[in-house]
Design an enzyme around this catalytic site. Structure first.
Site, PDB file in Angstrom:
ATOM      1  CE  LYS A  35      -4.455   0.978   0.290  1.00 46.54           C
ATOM      2  NZ  LYS A  35      -5.568   0.174  -0.222  1.00 46.54           N
TER       3      LYS A  35
HETATM    4  P1  NAD Z   1     -12.985   7.630  -2.703  1.00 41.17           P
HETATM    5  O1  NAD Z   1     -11.925   8.641  -2.508  1.00 41.17           O
HETATM    6  O2  NAD Z   1     -13.512   7.393  -4.053  1.00 41.17           O
HETATM    7  O3  NAD Z   1     -14.229   7.944  -1.738  1.00 41.17           O
HETATM    8  C1  NAD Z   1     -14.041   8.131  -0.374  1.00 41.17           C
HETATM    9  C2  NAD Z   1     -15.361   8.511   0.263  1.00 41.17           C
HETATM   10  O4  NAD Z   1     -15.151   8.619   1.678  1.00 41.17           O
HETATM   11  C3  NAD Z   1     -15.906   9.847  -0.219  1.00 41.17           C
HETATM   12  O5  NAD Z   1     -17.295   9.739  -0.433  1.00 41.17           O
HETATM   13  C4  NAD Z   1     -15.651  10.779   0.964  1.00 41.17           C
HETATM   14  O6  NAD Z   1     -16.598  11.813   1.067  1.00 41.17           O
HETATM   15  C5  NAD Z   1     -15.799   9.813   2.123  1.00 41.17           C
HETATM   16  N1  NAD Z   1     -15.180  10.338   3.331  1.00 41.17           N
HETATM   17  C6  NAD Z   1     -13.916  10.797   3.495  1.00 41.17           C
HETATM   18  N2  NAD Z   1     -13.750  11.250   4.750  1.00 41.17           N
HETATM   19  C7  NAD Z   1     -14.923  11.082   5.380  1.00 41.17           C
HETATM   20  C8  NAD Z   1     -15.390  11.359   6.686  1.00 41.17           C
HETATM   21  N3  NAD Z   1     -14.610  11.909   7.601  1.00 41.17           N
HETATM   22  N4  NAD Z   1     -16.677  11.041   6.982  1.00 41.17           N
HETATM   23  C9  NAD Z   1     -17.495  10.484   6.072  1.00 41.17           C
HETATM   24  N5  NAD Z   1     -17.095  10.199   4.812  1.00 41.17           N
HETATM   25  C10 NAD Z   1     -15.839  10.485   4.484  1.00 41.17           C
HETATM   26  O7  NAD Z   1     -12.377   6.267  -2.066  1.00 41.17           O
HETATM   27  P2  NAD Z   1     -12.763   4.764  -2.437  1.00 41.17           P
HETATM   28  O8  NAD Z   1     -11.841   4.321  -3.492  1.00 41.17           O
HETATM   29  O9  NAD Z   1     -14.234   4.650  -2.612  1.00 41.17           O
HETATM   30  O10 NAD Z   1     -12.306   4.018  -1.098  1.00 41.17           O
HETATM   31  C11 NAD Z   1     -13.165   3.879   0.040  1.00 41.17           C
HETATM   32  C12 NAD Z   1     -12.658   2.753   0.922  1.00 41.17           C
HETATM   33  O11 NAD Z   1     -12.620   1.543   0.160  1.00 41.17           O
HETATM   34  C13 NAD Z   1     -11.230   2.914   1.472  1.00 41.17           C
HETATM   35  O12 NAD Z   1     -11.172   2.249   2.701  1.00 41.17           O
HETATM   36  C14 NAD Z   1     -10.389   2.149   0.474  1.00 41.17           C
HETATM   37  O13 NAD Z   1      -9.161   1.711   1.013  1.00 41.17           O
HETATM   38  C15 NAD Z   1     -11.322   0.973   0.212  1.00 41.17           C
HETATM   39  N6  NAD Z   1     -11.045   0.258  -1.039  1.00 41.17           N
HETATM   40  C16 NAD Z   1     -11.068   0.892  -2.246  1.00 41.17           C
HETATM   41  C17 NAD Z   1     -10.825   0.150  -3.400  1.00 41.17           C
HETATM   42  C18 NAD Z   1     -10.917   0.770  -4.769  1.00 41.17           C
HETATM   43  O14 NAD Z   1     -10.828   0.019  -5.758  1.00 41.17           O
HETATM   44  N7  NAD Z   1     -11.119   2.068  -4.909  1.00 41.17           N
HETATM   45  C19 NAD Z   1     -10.548  -1.217  -3.312  1.00 41.17           C
HETATM   46  C20 NAD Z   1     -10.554  -1.844  -2.060  1.00 41.17           C
HETATM   47  C21 NAD Z   1     -10.816  -1.087  -0.929  1.00 41.17           C
END
Ligand code: NAD
Length: 441
Positions: free
Chosen positions: A127
Protein backbone atom coordinates in the site's frame (compact mmCIF):
# COMPACT_ATOMS: atom_id res chain seq x y z
CA UNK A 1 -8.87 -10.90 21.97
CA UNK A 2 -9.29 -8.34 24.78
CA UNK A 3 -5.88 -6.98 25.86
CA UNK A 4 -5.35 -5.89 29.45
CA UNK A 5 -2.15 -3.88 28.83
CA UNK A 6 -1.73 -0.15 29.58
CA UNK A 7 -0.67 2.27 26.84
CA UNK A 8 3.13 2.31 26.56
CA UNK A 9 3.65 -1.16 28.09
CA UNK A 10 5.34 -3.79 25.95
CA UNK A 11 2.63 -5.35 23.77
CA UNK A 12 1.00 -8.39 25.46
CA UNK A 13 1.08 -10.44 22.24
CA UNK A 14 4.24 -12.59 22.44
CA UNK A 15 5.45 -11.88 18.90
CA UNK A 16 4.79 -8.13 19.11
CA UNK A 17 6.52 -8.05 22.50
CA UNK A 18 9.55 -9.80 20.97
CA UNK A 19 9.61 -7.11 18.27
CA UNK A 20 9.48 -4.36 20.90
CA UNK A 21 6.00 -2.97 20.14
CA UNK A 22 4.70 -0.53 22.78
CA UNK A 23 0.98 -1.11 23.34
CA UNK A 24 -1.34 1.49 21.84
CA UNK A 25 -4.97 0.40 21.53
CA UNK A 26 -5.71 3.25 19.07
CA UNK A 27 -2.93 2.32 16.64
CA UNK A 28 -4.45 0.87 13.45
CA UNK A 29 -1.40 -1.25 12.64
CA UNK A 30 -1.43 -2.87 16.08
CA UNK A 31 -5.18 -3.47 15.83
CA UNK A 32 -4.79 -5.14 12.43
CA UNK A 33 -1.73 -7.28 13.08
CA UNK A 34 -3.04 -8.27 16.51
CA UNK A 35 -6.18 -9.72 14.89
CA UNK A 36 -4.09 -11.51 12.25
CA UNK A 37 -1.81 -12.95 14.97
CA UNK A 38 -4.85 -14.16 16.95
CA UNK A 39 -5.84 -16.18 13.87
CA UNK A 40 -2.24 -17.40 13.53
CA UNK A 41 -2.43 -18.65 17.12
CA UNK A 42 -5.67 -20.46 16.37
CA UNK A 43 -3.91 -22.20 13.46
CA UNK A 44 -0.83 -22.85 15.59
CA UNK A 45 1.28 -21.27 12.85
CA UNK A 46 5.06 -21.68 13.33
CA UNK A 47 6.66 -18.89 15.33
CA UNK A 48 8.96 -17.79 12.48
CA UNK A 49 5.94 -17.18 10.18
CA UNK A 50 4.25 -15.05 12.82
CA UNK A 51 7.45 -13.01 13.16
CA UNK A 52 7.79 -12.56 9.38
CA UNK A 53 4.16 -11.46 8.98
CA UNK A 54 4.24 -9.13 12.00
CA UNK A 55 6.34 -6.55 10.11
CA UNK A 56 6.36 -5.50 6.43
CA UNK A 57 9.30 -6.55 4.31
CA UNK A 58 9.98 -2.97 3.14
CA UNK A 59 8.82 0.47 4.31
CA UNK A 60 9.67 3.32 1.94
CA UNK A 61 9.27 6.99 2.84
CA UNK A 62 10.22 9.75 0.45
CA UNK A 63 10.08 13.55 0.56
CA UNK A 64 9.80 15.28 -2.77
CA UNK A 65 9.26 18.89 -3.91
CA UNK A 66 6.52 20.03 -6.29
CA UNK A 67 6.07 23.50 -7.74
CA UNK A 68 2.54 24.82 -7.17
CA UNK A 69 0.70 26.96 -9.74
CA UNK A 70 1.60 30.14 -7.81
CA UNK A 71 5.35 29.39 -8.25
CA UNK A 72 5.88 28.34 -4.62
CA UNK A 73 7.53 24.93 -3.94
CA UNK A 74 5.99 22.57 -1.42
CA UNK A 75 7.59 19.45 0.04
CA UNK A 76 5.39 16.33 0.11
CA UNK A 77 5.74 13.05 2.00
CA UNK A 78 5.04 9.80 0.13
CA UNK A 79 4.95 6.20 1.33
CA UNK A 80 5.09 2.71 -0.14
CA UNK A 81 4.93 -0.24 2.22
CA UNK A 82 5.53 -3.75 0.83
CA UNK A 83 4.28 -6.23 3.38
CA UNK A 84 4.77 -9.68 1.88
CA UNK A 85 5.43 -11.19 -1.56
CA UNK A 86 5.55 -14.92 -0.93
CA UNK A 87 2.53 -15.40 -3.25
CA UNK A 88 3.64 -13.04 -6.06
CA UNK A 89 4.43 -9.39 -6.88
CA UNK A 90 3.33 -6.81 -4.33
CA UNK A 91 -0.07 -5.27 -5.09
CA UNK A 92 -2.02 -2.48 -3.43
CA UNK A 93 -3.54 0.95 -3.76
CA UNK A 94 -2.07 4.44 -3.69
CA UNK A 95 -3.98 6.85 -1.44
CA UNK A 96 -3.93 10.66 -1.59
CA UNK A 97 -5.43 11.89 1.68
CA UNK A 98 -4.41 14.39 4.40
CA UNK A 99 -4.37 11.69 7.12
CA UNK A 100 -2.00 9.30 5.30
CA UNK A 101 0.58 8.07 7.86
CA UNK A 102 3.05 5.21 8.04
CA UNK A 103 1.21 2.95 10.49
CA UNK A 104 -2.07 3.23 8.58
CA UNK A 105 -0.33 2.37 5.30
CA UNK A 106 1.37 -0.60 7.02
CA UNK A 107 -2.00 -1.80 8.20
CA UNK A 108 -3.54 -1.52 4.73
CA UNK A 109 -0.54 -3.40 3.27
CA UNK A 110 -1.13 -6.31 5.69
CA UNK A 111 -4.78 -6.37 4.68
CA UNK A 112 -3.70 -6.60 1.02
CA UNK A 113 -1.52 -9.64 1.80
CA UNK A 114 -4.47 -11.27 3.54
CA UNK A 115 -6.94 -10.27 0.81
CA UNK A 116 -4.83 -11.63 -2.08
CA UNK A 117 -4.23 -14.84 -0.17
CA UNK A 118 -7.91 -15.36 0.73
CA UNK A 119 -8.83 -14.94 -2.95
CA UNK A 120 -5.84 -17.12 -3.92
CA UNK A 121 -4.45 -14.52 -6.32
CA UNK A 122 -0.75 -14.85 -7.27
CA UNK A 123 -0.03 -11.48 -5.63
CA UNK A 124 1.41 -10.12 -2.41
CA UNK A 125 0.39 -7.14 -0.28
CA UNK A 126 1.45 -3.48 -0.44
CA UNK A 127 0.00 0.00 0.00
CA UNK A 128 1.18 3.55 -0.50
CA UNK A 129 0.13 7.14 -0.57
CA UNK A 130 0.86 10.81 -0.21
CA UNK A 131 -0.19 12.99 2.70
CA UNK A 132 -2.26 15.54 0.75
CA UNK A 133 -5.85 16.63 0.23
CA UNK A 134 -6.13 16.17 -3.56
CA UNK A 135 -9.10 18.56 -3.62
CA UNK A 136 -6.75 21.35 -2.56
CA UNK A 137 -4.61 21.02 -5.72
CA UNK A 138 -5.29 21.96 -9.35
CA UNK A 139 -5.16 19.25 -12.03
CA UNK A 140 -1.71 20.46 -13.16
CA UNK A 141 -0.40 20.35 -9.59
CA UNK A 142 -1.80 16.85 -9.09
CA UNK A 143 -0.16 15.67 -12.31
CA UNK A 144 3.23 17.10 -11.28
CA UNK A 145 2.89 15.56 -7.80
CA UNK A 146 1.94 12.12 -9.20
CA UNK A 147 4.80 12.13 -11.71
CA UNK A 148 7.38 13.29 -9.17
CA UNK A 149 6.22 10.70 -6.62
CA UNK A 150 6.34 7.93 -9.25
CA UNK A 151 9.87 8.90 -10.25
CA UNK A 152 10.88 8.99 -6.57
CA UNK A 153 9.65 5.39 -6.23
CA UNK A 154 11.94 4.43 -9.15
CA UNK A 155 12.53 0.69 -9.38
CA UNK A 156 10.65 0.05 -6.17
CA UNK A 157 7.59 -0.47 -8.37
CA UNK A 158 7.54 -2.64 -11.49
CA UNK A 159 5.35 -4.98 -13.57
CA UNK A 160 6.68 -8.08 -11.82
CA UNK A 161 7.71 -6.41 -8.56
CA UNK A 162 5.09 -4.02 -7.16
CA UNK A 163 1.92 -2.91 -8.96
CA UNK A 164 -0.03 0.06 -7.50
CA UNK A 165 -3.74 0.77 -8.10
CA UNK A 166 -6.25 3.51 -7.18
CA UNK A 167 -7.48 4.02 -3.63
CA UNK A 168 -9.00 6.97 -1.76
CA UNK A 169 -8.27 10.25 -3.51
CA UNK A 170 -6.76 8.62 -6.62
CA UNK A 171 -8.44 7.39 -9.80
CA UNK A 172 -7.89 6.15 -13.35
CA UNK A 173 -6.31 9.48 -14.35
CA UNK A 174 -3.77 9.22 -11.50
CA UNK A 175 -2.91 5.70 -12.69
CA UNK A 176 -2.48 6.93 -16.29
CA UNK A 177 0.06 9.55 -15.08
CA UNK A 178 1.88 6.93 -13.00
CA UNK A 179 2.07 4.45 -15.89
CA UNK A 180 3.22 7.11 -18.35
CA UNK A 181 5.95 8.34 -15.98
CA UNK A 182 7.16 4.79 -15.35
CA UNK A 183 7.18 4.05 -19.12
CA UNK A 184 9.32 7.11 -19.75
CA UNK A 185 11.94 5.79 -17.33
CA UNK A 186 11.74 2.15 -18.41
CA UNK A 187 12.30 2.04 -22.14
CA UNK A 188 12.48 -1.73 -22.35
CA UNK A 189 11.86 -3.93 -25.40
CA UNK A 190 8.45 -4.76 -24.00
CA UNK A 191 7.44 -1.14 -23.63
CA UNK A 192 3.76 -1.77 -24.32
CA UNK A 193 3.74 -4.24 -21.42
CA UNK A 194 5.26 -1.80 -18.94
CA UNK A 195 1.91 -0.05 -18.51
CA UNK A 196 1.04 -3.16 -16.45
CA UNK A 197 3.03 -1.40 -13.69
CA UNK A 198 -0.27 -0.02 -12.39
CA UNK A 199 -3.87 -1.17 -12.65
CA UNK A 200 -7.14 0.74 -12.55
CA UNK A 201 -6.03 2.68 -15.66
CA UNK A 202 -8.47 4.32 -18.10
CA UNK A 203 -9.99 1.88 -20.63
CA UNK A 204 -8.26 3.56 -23.57
CA UNK A 205 -4.86 3.17 -21.94
CA UNK A 206 -4.74 -0.48 -20.88
CA UNK A 207 -7.56 -0.44 -18.33
CA UNK A 208 -9.96 -3.36 -17.95
CA UNK A 209 -13.67 -3.40 -18.57
CA UNK A 210 -15.39 -3.68 -15.21
CA UNK A 211 -12.47 -2.27 -13.14
CA UNK A 212 -14.09 1.04 -12.19
CA UNK A 213 -17.07 -0.64 -10.54
CA UNK A 214 -15.11 -3.77 -9.51
CA UNK A 215 -14.82 -3.13 -5.78
CA UNK A 216 -18.53 -2.30 -5.44
CA UNK A 217 -19.39 -5.26 -7.67
CA UNK A 218 -17.29 -7.53 -5.44
CA UNK A 219 -19.06 -6.17 -2.34
CA UNK A 220 -22.41 -7.09 -3.91
CA UNK A 221 -21.23 -10.57 -4.99
CA UNK A 222 -19.95 -11.22 -1.45
CA UNK A 223 -23.33 -10.12 -0.05
CA UNK A 224 -25.15 -12.41 -2.49
CA UNK A 225 -23.09 -15.31 -1.15
CA UNK A 226 -23.39 -14.53 2.56
CA UNK A 227 -26.79 -12.88 3.12
CA UNK A 228 -29.09 -15.84 2.33
CA UNK A 229 -27.65 -17.73 5.35
CA UNK A 230 -28.67 -14.71 7.48
CA UNK A 231 -32.15 -14.77 5.96
CA UNK A 232 -31.73 -11.40 4.24
CA UNK A 233 -33.13 -10.94 0.74
CA UNK A 234 -31.16 -8.31 -1.21
CA UNK A 235 -34.22 -7.46 -3.29
CA UNK A 236 -36.11 -6.36 -0.16
CA UNK A 237 -33.28 -5.18 2.08
CA UNK A 238 -32.70 -1.66 3.39
CA UNK A 239 -29.19 -0.27 3.77
CA UNK A 240 -27.17 2.82 4.68
CA UNK A 241 -23.68 3.83 3.61
CA UNK A 242 -20.72 5.90 4.80
CA UNK A 243 -18.81 7.21 1.79
CA UNK A 244 -20.12 7.88 -1.70
CA UNK A 245 -16.89 7.70 -3.70
CA UNK A 246 -15.86 4.88 -6.00
CA UNK A 247 -16.70 1.98 -3.68
CA UNK A 248 -19.76 3.44 -1.94
CA UNK A 249 -21.48 4.80 -5.03
CA UNK A 250 -20.99 1.62 -7.09
CA UNK A 251 -22.16 -0.57 -4.22
CA UNK A 252 -25.28 1.61 -3.87
CA UNK A 253 -26.05 1.63 -7.61
CA UNK A 254 -25.66 -2.15 -7.93
CA UNK A 255 -27.69 -2.91 -4.80
CA UNK A 256 -30.57 -0.58 -5.68
CA UNK A 257 -30.63 -2.12 -9.19
CA UNK A 258 -31.49 -5.38 -7.43
CA UNK A 259 -34.31 -3.77 -5.43
CA UNK A 260 -32.61 -2.78 -2.15
CA UNK A 261 -33.55 0.55 -0.59
CA UNK A 262 -30.82 3.10 0.22
CA UNK A 263 -32.14 4.89 3.31
CA UNK A 264 -29.21 7.07 4.40
CA UNK A 265 -25.74 8.18 3.29
CA UNK A 266 -22.98 10.13 5.04
CA UNK A 267 -19.81 11.53 3.50
CA UNK A 268 -17.30 14.29 4.35
CA UNK A 269 -19.89 16.95 3.42
CA UNK A 270 -22.80 15.74 5.61
CA UNK A 271 -25.55 13.11 5.90
CA UNK A 272 -28.88 12.65 4.09
CA UNK A 273 -31.96 10.45 4.54
CA UNK A 274 -34.99 9.37 2.57
CA UNK A 275 -37.39 6.82 4.05
CA UNK A 276 -38.65 5.85 0.58
CA UNK A 277 -35.10 5.44 -0.71
CA UNK A 278 -32.42 7.72 -2.17
CA UNK A 279 -31.91 7.55 -5.93
CA UNK A 280 -28.39 6.05 -6.13
CA UNK A 281 -27.75 7.06 -9.78
CA UNK A 282 -28.89 10.65 -9.31
CA UNK A 283 -26.86 10.90 -6.10
CA UNK A 284 -23.75 9.65 -7.95
CA UNK A 285 -24.19 12.38 -10.60
CA UNK A 286 -24.73 15.00 -7.87
CA UNK A 287 -21.46 13.94 -6.16
CA UNK A 288 -19.53 14.11 -9.44
CA UNK A 289 -20.79 17.64 -10.13
CA UNK A 290 -20.61 19.09 -6.60
CA UNK A 291 -17.92 17.02 -4.82
CA UNK A 292 -20.17 15.60 -2.09
CA UNK A 293 -23.68 14.51 -1.08
CA UNK A 294 -24.60 17.80 0.65
CA UNK A 295 -27.36 19.70 -1.13
CA UNK A 296 -28.85 16.61 -2.83
CA UNK A 297 -32.50 17.38 -3.42
CA UNK A 298 -33.72 13.78 -3.21
CA UNK A 299 -33.15 13.52 0.54
CA UNK A 300 -33.34 15.53 3.77
CA UNK A 301 -30.21 16.56 5.67
CA UNK A 302 -29.72 14.74 8.99
CA UNK A 303 -27.05 14.93 11.70
CA UNK A 304 -24.35 12.33 12.25
CA UNK A 305 -25.99 10.68 15.25
CA UNK A 306 -29.33 10.30 13.41
CA UNK A 307 -27.43 8.79 10.50
CA UNK A 308 -25.82 6.12 12.69
CA UNK A 309 -29.14 5.41 14.44
CA UNK A 310 -31.07 4.86 11.17
CA UNK A 311 -32.74 1.44 11.24
CA UNK A 312 -31.58 -0.69 8.29
CA UNK A 313 -30.91 -4.34 7.55
CA UNK A 314 -27.40 -3.65 6.27
CA UNK A 315 -24.88 -0.98 7.27
CA UNK A 316 -22.01 -0.45 4.81
CA UNK A 317 -18.97 1.65 5.76
CA UNK A 318 -17.18 2.59 2.49
CA UNK A 319 -15.00 5.53 3.56
CA UNK A 320 -12.15 5.82 6.08
CA UNK A 321 -10.74 3.35 8.59
CA UNK A 322 -11.86 3.21 12.27
CA UNK A 323 -15.12 5.14 11.71
CA UNK A 324 -17.25 2.55 13.51
CA UNK A 325 -15.66 3.05 16.92
CA UNK A 326 -17.09 2.22 20.36
CA UNK A 327 -19.38 5.31 20.34
CA UNK A 328 -20.79 4.87 16.81
CA UNK A 329 -21.13 1.08 17.08
CA UNK A 330 -23.44 1.51 20.08
CA UNK A 331 -25.76 3.68 17.94
CA UNK A 332 -26.07 1.26 15.02
CA UNK A 333 -29.41 -0.38 14.34
CA UNK A 334 -28.64 -3.07 11.74
CA UNK A 335 -28.41 -6.85 11.38
CA UNK A 336 -25.30 -7.04 9.22
CA UNK A 337 -22.30 -4.75 8.77
CA UNK A 338 -20.61 -5.15 5.40
CA UNK A 339 -17.02 -3.86 5.39
CA UNK A 340 -16.65 -2.21 1.98
CA UNK A 341 -13.87 0.03 3.36
CA UNK A 342 -10.68 -1.37 4.82
CA UNK A 343 -10.61 -1.71 8.63
CA UNK A 344 -13.71 0.48 9.20
CA UNK A 345 -14.51 -1.07 12.60
CA UNK A 346 -12.24 -0.70 15.66
CA UNK A 347 -11.77 -3.72 17.98
CA UNK A 348 -13.90 -1.95 20.64
CA UNK A 349 -16.63 -1.29 18.04
CA UNK A 350 -16.46 -4.90 16.91
CA UNK A 351 -16.94 -6.24 20.45
CA UNK A 352 -20.07 -4.12 20.84
CA UNK A 353 -21.51 -5.20 17.48
CA UNK A 354 -20.79 -8.91 17.98
CA UNK A 355 -22.30 -8.60 21.46
CA UNK A 356 -25.45 -7.16 19.89
CA UNK A 357 -25.64 -10.14 17.51
CA UNK A 358 -24.63 -8.12 14.41
CA UNK A 359 -22.81 -10.19 11.78
CA UNK A 360 -19.72 -8.50 10.33
CA UNK A 361 -18.70 -9.47 6.78
CA UNK A 362 -14.95 -8.76 6.77
CA UNK A 363 -13.16 -6.37 4.42
CA UNK A 364 -10.69 -8.91 3.04
CA UNK A 365 -13.66 -10.79 1.61
CA UNK A 366 -16.02 -7.92 0.77
CA UNK A 367 -13.71 -5.46 -0.97
CA UNK A 368 -11.42 -7.93 -2.78
CA UNK A 369 -13.22 -7.18 -6.07
CA UNK A 370 -10.87 -4.26 -6.74
CA UNK A 371 -7.67 -6.28 -6.50
CA UNK A 372 -9.22 -9.26 -8.28
CA UNK A 373 -10.13 -7.21 -11.36
CA UNK A 374 -6.76 -5.44 -11.06
CA UNK A 375 -5.23 -8.90 -11.35
CA UNK A 376 -7.34 -9.46 -14.51
CA UNK A 377 -6.16 -6.09 -15.90
CA UNK A 378 -2.51 -6.99 -15.22
CA UNK A 379 -2.99 -10.35 -16.98
CA UNK A 380 -4.67 -8.68 -19.97
CA UNK A 381 -1.82 -6.13 -20.26
CA UNK A 382 0.89 -8.79 -20.13
CA UNK A 383 -0.91 -11.00 -22.67
CA UNK A 384 -2.03 -8.07 -24.90
CA UNK A 385 -5.67 -9.11 -24.52
CA UNK A 386 -8.97 -7.30 -23.92
CA UNK A 387 -11.67 -9.20 -22.07
CA UNK A 388 -15.36 -8.35 -22.39
CA UNK A 389 -17.08 -6.95 -19.30
CA UNK A 390 -19.24 -10.08 -19.05
CA UNK A 391 -16.14 -12.26 -18.80
CA UNK A 392 -14.60 -9.97 -16.16
CA UNK A 393 -17.79 -9.99 -14.05
CA UNK A 394 -18.22 -13.76 -14.36
CA UNK A 395 -14.65 -14.43 -13.26
CA UNK A 396 -14.94 -11.93 -10.41
CA UNK A 397 -18.09 -13.68 -9.22
CA UNK A 398 -16.29 -17.05 -9.33
CA UNK A 399 -13.36 -15.75 -7.26
CA UNK A 400 -15.70 -14.06 -4.77
CA UNK A 401 -17.81 -17.20 -4.36
CA UNK A 402 -14.72 -19.33 -3.74
CA UNK A 403 -13.37 -16.85 -1.19
CA UNK A 404 -16.73 -16.66 0.62
CA UNK A 405 -16.84 -20.46 0.78
CA UNK A 406 -13.34 -20.55 2.32
CA UNK A 407 -14.47 -18.08 4.99
CA UNK A 408 -17.62 -20.05 5.81
CA UNK A 409 -15.71 -23.33 6.01
CA UNK A 410 -13.04 -21.82 8.27
CA UNK A 411 -15.73 -20.31 10.54
CA UNK A 412 -17.27 -23.79 10.92
CA UNK A 413 -13.90 -25.49 11.41
CA UNK A 414 -12.59 -23.08 14.04
CA UNK A 415 -15.93 -22.01 15.53
CA UNK A 416 -15.04 -18.33 15.24
CA UNK A 417 -16.36 -15.04 13.85
CA UNK A 418 -16.08 -14.36 10.11
CA UNK A 419 -13.12 -11.94 10.37
CA UNK A 420 -10.98 -14.44 12.27
CA UNK A 421 -12.15 -17.15 9.84
CA UNK A 422 -11.11 -15.04 6.83
CA UNK A 423 -7.65 -14.50 8.35
CA UNK A 424 -7.37 -18.25 9.13
CA UNK A 425 -8.16 -19.17 5.51
CA UNK A 426 -5.70 -16.56 4.19
CA UNK A 427 -2.93 -17.62 6.59
CA UNK A 428 -3.36 -21.33 5.83
CA UNK A 429 -2.69 -20.59 2.15
CA UNK A 430 0.39 -18.47 2.93
CA UNK A 431 1.74 -21.07 5.37
CA UNK A 432 1.47 -23.83 2.75
CA UNK A 433 3.49 -21.76 0.26
CA UNK A 434 6.14 -20.92 2.89
CA UNK A 435 6.40 -24.63 3.67
CA UNK A 436 6.99 -25.43 -0.01
CA UNK A 437 9.46 -22.60 -0.62
CA UNK A 438 11.23 -22.55 2.74
CA UNK A 439 13.01 -19.50 4.15
CA UNK A 440 16.03 -18.33 2.13
CA UNK A 441 18.85 -19.44 2.32
P1 NAD B 1 -12.98 7.63 -2.70
O1 NAD B 1 -11.93 8.64 -2.51
O2 NAD B 1 -13.51 7.39 -4.05
O3 NAD B 1 -14.23 7.94 -1.74
C1 NAD B 1 -14.04 8.13 -0.37
C2 NAD B 1 -15.36 8.51 0.26
O4 NAD B 1 -15.15 8.62 1.68
C3 NAD B 1 -15.91 9.85 -0.22
O5 NAD B 1 -17.29 9.74 -0.43
C4 NAD B 1 -15.65 10.78 0.96
O6 NAD B 1 -16.60 11.81 1.07
C5 NAD B 1 -15.80 9.81 2.12
N1 NAD B 1 -15.18 10.34 3.33
C6 NAD B 1 -13.92 10.80 3.49
N2 NAD B 1 -13.75 11.25 4.75
C7 NAD B 1 -14.92 11.08 5.38
C8 NAD B 1 -15.39 11.36 6.69
N3 NAD B 1 -14.61 11.91 7.60
N4 NAD B 1 -16.68 11.04 6.98
C9 NAD B 1 -17.49 10.48 6.07
N5 NAD B 1 -17.10 10.20 4.81
C10 NAD B 1 -15.84 10.49 4.48
O7 NAD B 1 -12.38 6.27 -2.07
P2 NAD B 1 -12.76 4.76 -2.44
O8 NAD B 1 -11.84 4.32 -3.49
O9 NAD B 1 -14.23 4.65 -2.61
O10 NAD B 1 -12.31 4.02 -1.10
C11 NAD B 1 -13.17 3.88 0.04
C12 NAD B 1 -12.66 2.75 0.92
O11 NAD B 1 -12.62 1.54 0.16
C13 NAD B 1 -11.23 2.91 1.47
O12 NAD B 1 -11.17 2.25 2.70
C14 NAD B 1 -10.39 2.15 0.47
O13 NAD B 1 -9.16 1.71 1.01
C15 NAD B 1 -11.32 0.97 0.21
N6 NAD B 1 -11.05 0.26 -1.04
C16 NAD B 1 -11.07 0.89 -2.25
C17 NAD B 1 -10.82 0.15 -3.40
C18 NAD B 1 -10.92 0.77 -4.77
O14 NAD B 1 -10.83 0.02 -5.76
N7 NAD B 1 -11.12 2.07 -4.91
C19 NAD B 1 -10.55 -1.22 -3.31
C20 NAD B 1 -10.55 -1.84 -2.06
C21 NAD B 1 -10.82 -1.09 -0.93
Amino acid sequence: MIREAKAGDLHPNGVLKELGFRYDSNNLYQQTIDAVLDAAEMLDLPHHLRLILAEPKTELMTHFPVRLDNGVYRLFKGYRVQHNNILGPYKGGMRFHPTVALDDIKSLAVLMTMKCSLSQLPLGGAKGGVQIDPRSLSEDELRRLTRRFTSALGDNIGTDHDIPAPDMGTNAQTMAWMADTYMNFHDSQNKHQSRAVVTGKPLKFGGSFGREKATGQGVVYAMEECLPALDIDIAKATFSLIGYGNVGSWTARLLTEQGSTLKAVMDHTGAIYNDKGLDAEKLASHVVSTGGIAGFEGGEAIDEETFYRTQVDIFIPAALEQMVCRKNAALLNCRVLVEAANAPVTPAGERILLGQGVTILPAILCNAGGVTVSYFEWKQNLQAETWEEKKVDKRLQKYTRAAAKRVTLAAEKFGCDLRTAAYCAALENIAEVYKLRGIFP
